[in-house]
Scaffold this active site. Structure first.
Site, PDB file in Angstrom:
ATOM      1  N   ARG A 102       0.607  -1.112  -0.190  1.00 36.04           N
ATOM      2  CA  ARG A 102       0.099  -0.419  -0.262  1.00 36.04           C
ATOM      3  C   ARG A 102       1.037   1.825   0.394  1.00 36.04           C
ATOM      4  NH1 ARG A 102      -4.588  -1.665   4.484  1.00 36.04           N
ATOM      5  NH2 ARG A 102      -1.628  -2.529   5.562  1.00 36.04           N
TER       6      ARG A 102
ATOM      7  N   ASP B 288      -3.833  -0.944  -3.578  1.00 35.60           N
ATOM      8  CA  ASP B 288      -4.568  -1.434  -2.733  1.00 35.60           C
ATOM      9  C   ASP B 288      -5.793  -2.429  -3.151  1.00 35.60           C
ATOM     10  OD1 ASP B 288      -7.267  -1.790  -0.983  1.00 35.60           O
ATOM     11  OD2 ASP B 288      -7.134   0.291  -1.385  1.00 35.60           O
TER      12      ASP B 288
ATOM     13  N   ASN C 139      -1.071 -12.884  -0.311  1.00 30.03           N
ATOM     14  CA  ASN C 139      -0.550 -12.602   0.386  1.00 30.03           C
ATOM     15  C   ASN C 139      -0.582 -11.703   1.603  1.00 30.03           C
ATOM     16  OD1 ASN C 139       1.463 -13.502   2.864  1.00 30.03           O
ATOM     17  ND2 ASN C 139       2.027 -11.405   2.400  1.00 30.03           N
TER      18      ASN C 139
ATOM     19  N   TYR D 126     -10.486 -10.882  12.269  1.00 30.82           N
ATOM     20  CA  TYR D 126      -9.082 -11.653  11.575  1.00 30.82           C
ATOM     21  C   TYR D 126     -10.943 -13.193  11.215  1.00 30.82           C
ATOM     22  CZ  TYR D 126      -4.660 -13.902  10.555  1.00 30.82           C
ATOM     23  OH  TYR D 126      -3.660 -14.675  10.132  1.00 30.82           O
TER      24      TYR D 126
ATOM     25  N   LYS E 227     -10.908 -14.966   7.449  1.00 29.70           N
ATOM     26  CA  LYS E 227     -10.431 -16.143   6.835  1.00 29.70           C
ATOM     27  C   LYS E 227     -10.615 -17.194   6.762  1.00 29.70           C
ATOM     28  CE  LYS E 227      -5.439 -14.660   7.420  1.00 29.70           C
ATOM     29  NZ  LYS E 227      -4.966 -14.259   5.917  1.00 29.70           N
TER      30      LYS E 227
ATOM     31  N   THR F 298       7.252 -12.837  11.569  1.00 32.00           N
ATOM     32  CA  THR F 298       7.669 -12.069  11.101  1.00 32.00           C
ATOM     33  C   THR F 298       7.660 -10.881  11.348  1.00 32.00           C
ATOM     34  OG1 THR F 298       5.326 -11.694  10.149  1.00 32.00           O
ATOM     35  CG2 THR F 298       5.960 -13.364   9.766  1.00 32.00           C
TER      36      THR F 298
END
Length: 347
Positions: A75, A100, A127, A192, A196, A227
């Site tokens: 983004r 976006d 991803n 979330y 998902k 990460t």
């Protein structure tokens, strides 16, 4: 020992021996078949959404090492430029741009740019993701819209953009990065996990319908992956407390998988055309328990919720993770996430 007993023992040993030989031959045949069916990534064009940081960037690095040609997006221009430089310094051929992913027309336009630039597109990896941490009473409809737009509608837009090209070429591969949270609804992650869950259903349905066109769809359900991403999550409720439990969980070696290992597992699933992969033994065990004892898992999550922070006044105002640091989110374990953030462009 009498003669019949000796004969019986000898026959049993021969039977066991031939059984072992047969199993060994079957294992060798399966290994040969697996290698023959391996999808070579050298020279392939791979488009990774959310490829500028974290898991997406690490997958891009590993794909570059395999000789793939890359297209990545994010983004923000600054972030995608840092990722482009990182990958080019490693010898990668990379096309990088801002995008976006929730905007359908923009996604279709960028996909066409990738095809025009390279002359082809072979692999799509969905991803891009967002994370909102906090109790359900601190969430609003905008939070659910944001998660659904990013985790359901955005992958649908990109899949619809690439499918005609893949059908024309006679093959293609799609990898959808879902989550173990798309199989088990963890508390304090409701937007979330709900989004998902939707992505898992979409991805599995696409796999069933696209295989006849030689388009392989892989659904990936990572567990916690180190990460460095907690810095960029949105936290609500008691922000410092919410950020602390999430960051430490995402850092803990006994809970979180190393991002390089997760990326390697995902690319192996891509190369061998697996329809689904659940990462880590913990994730596999959790998914198995959910399948065979869903009531037990639900009761366990009720107990987990009792240990998570309560909402506070003003908790509906979201804050970024890096603005919610406190003494509770520091220490040697949490430092592992800080180190990963430095390495994976999460700053």
């Amino acid at each position: 020992m009498n003669q019949p007993a000796i004969h019986e023992s000898t026959s049993l040993r021969k039977t066991l021996g031939w059984t072992l030989v047969g199993l060994g031959a079957l294992a060798v045949a399966n290994a040969i078949r697996k290698q023959m069916n391996k999808y070579p990534l050298e020279g392939k064009v791979v488009f990774i959404t959310g490829g500028s940081r974290g898991l997406g960037l690490v997958m891009a690095r590993q794909l570059a090492a395999k000789g793939a040609r890359l297209a990545i997006c994010a983004r923000t221009a600054e972030q995608v430029e840092r990722a482009r430089q990182d990958l080019q310094q490693r010898g990668a051929e990379v096309l990088a741009f801002t995008l976006d992913v929730t905007q359908r027309d923009e996604v279709h336009r960028r996909v066409q740019e990738v095809i025009t630039h390279y002359g082809q597109l072979d692999v799509l990896i969905n991803n891009a993701g967002v994370m909102i941490v906090g109790p359900q009473e601190a969430m609003n409809m905008e939070d659910f819209d944001w998660a659904m737009n990013t985790h359901f509608w955005a992958p649908l837009h990109s899949m619809q953009a690439v499918i005609p090209h893949f059908r024309e070429r006679g093959e293609g591969r799609i990898v959808n990065i879902a989550s173990i949270g798309g199989k088990i609804a963890f508390p304090h992650l409701l937007p979330y996990t709900a989004s998902k869950f939707a992505l898992v259903g979409l991805s599995e349905g696409m796999h069933a319908e696209l295989k006849k066109y030689n388009i392989h769809v892989t659904t990936v359900s990572p567990n916690l992956t180190r990460t460095g991403s907690p810095r960029n999550v949105t936290v609500k409720g008691d922000a410092e407390a919410e950020y602390a439990w999430f960051k430490i969980s995402d850092s803990a070696p006994w809970l979180a998988q190393e991002v390089e290992s997760a990326a390697a597992d995902i690319l192996e699933a891509l190369e061998y055309g697996k329809s689904e992969v659940v990462l880590t033994a913990t994730g596999k065990a959790a998914a198995l328990l959910q399948g065979v004892m869903p009531g037990w898992v639900s009761d366990a999550l009720v107990l987990v919720d009792r240990f998570l922070p309560e909402n506070i006044e003003g908790g509906s105002m979201g804050r970024k993770g890096h603005d919610s640091e406190s003494a509770r989110s520091q220490g040697p374990i949490a430092a592992l996430t800080d180190k990963a953030a430095m390495e994976n462009n999460e700053l």
